[in-house]
Design an enzyme around this catalytic site. Structure first.
Site: not given
Length: 265
Positions: A9, A36, A106, A152, A154, A255-256
């Site tokens: 991501n 993303e 995603y 991702d 989630n 942040d991934h």
């Protein structure tokens, strides 16, 4: 023959294209799946990626939000996308490389409140996971097709996929409702959780650390949101998995962290 797949991501491919190229140069995956990308297709930074030796690009993007892409240094075939939940969000793309059908997802994050009655974003996430399970349950050649799901997703499903199981039980990404649906998707195609083949379930394993934590390494309050699954036909083919945490410390990081798996086909 081997197949090395990375998933990341990237949180804006144009903003972090230098990091993408750096990863490609450093790890040289055959295939990199991005989520993303936040980029319409006509603005996707193909030139820089092709210059890095990745001439095959499939993408499904939109301005400012979501977006997925597959870039490869080996030919990509049979590329397609699927829409979920009656929305036009760009959250899935698939292509075949070296005879392996690769699905890049995603999954919606789900917002802050884990109640579909009052939170439309969480309701969207629940519906998305339900549709994923139904789709894969009906997939043709279930037992013989070589397939990989990455992305991702989630959801951090296991107790040690989060920094504190007890404290995150009511936090979106680790709630019992999400975990139950996540397990339903896994069971729908008898998917193999590839990273957990190499890291036992009783050990912590993360791929995401919040931007809110300035010293993310010291606090290590992570979650495993990025996944790699393999179909039953690929049982025994996974040879290694790496969560490349160094990338979380690069300049202007996502942040991934990228997750990279290698298969012997």
């Amino acid at each position: 023959m081997s197949l090395k797949i990375a998933t990341w991501n990237i949180n804006s491919v144009r903003l972090r294209i230098e990091s993408v190229v750096r990863l490609l140069d450093h790890h040289k995956p055959d295939v990199l799946c991005l989520q993303e990308t936040k980029c319409p297709d006509d603005l996707f930074p193909e030139k820089a990626i092709k210059a890095a030796g990745y001439e095959y690009i499939e993408k499904s993007g939109q301005k400012g939000y979501h977006g997925v892409a597959i870039v490869a240094r080996v030919p990509l075939e049979k590329a397609s996308i699927k829409r979920f939940c009656g929305k036009e969000d760009c959250r899935h793309i698939q292509a075949t490389a070296k005879g392996v059908e690769i699905h890049n997802f995603y999954v919606p994050a789900g917002g802050d409140e884990p109640d579909p009655e009052i939170n439309e974003k969480f309701a969207h996430k629940i519906q998305f996971l339900e549709e994923m399970a139904s789709w894969f349950k009906n997939a043709k050649q279930k037992t013989t097709a070589k397939r990989v799901v990455v992305g991702d997703l989630n959801v951090a499903p296991l107790e040690h996929d989060v920094w504190s199981h007890k404290q995150l039980l009511k936090v979106v990404s680790h709630t019992p409702q999400e975990v139950e649906l996540f397990d339903k998707v896994l069971a729908s195609h008898k998917w193999i959780d590839v990273p957990r083949l190499f890291t036992p379930e009783e050990e912590k394993l993360f791929s995401w650390w919040s931007y809110r934590s300035k010293d993310w390494q010291a606090s290590n309050r992570g979650r495993r949101l990025d996944h790699i699954w393999a179909s039953p036909a690929m049982d025994g083919m996974a040879k290694s998995v790496t969560t490349f945490t160094d990338a979380r410390s690069w300049e202007k990081p996502s942040d991934h962290a990228p997750v990279i798996a290698e298969f012997k086909l």
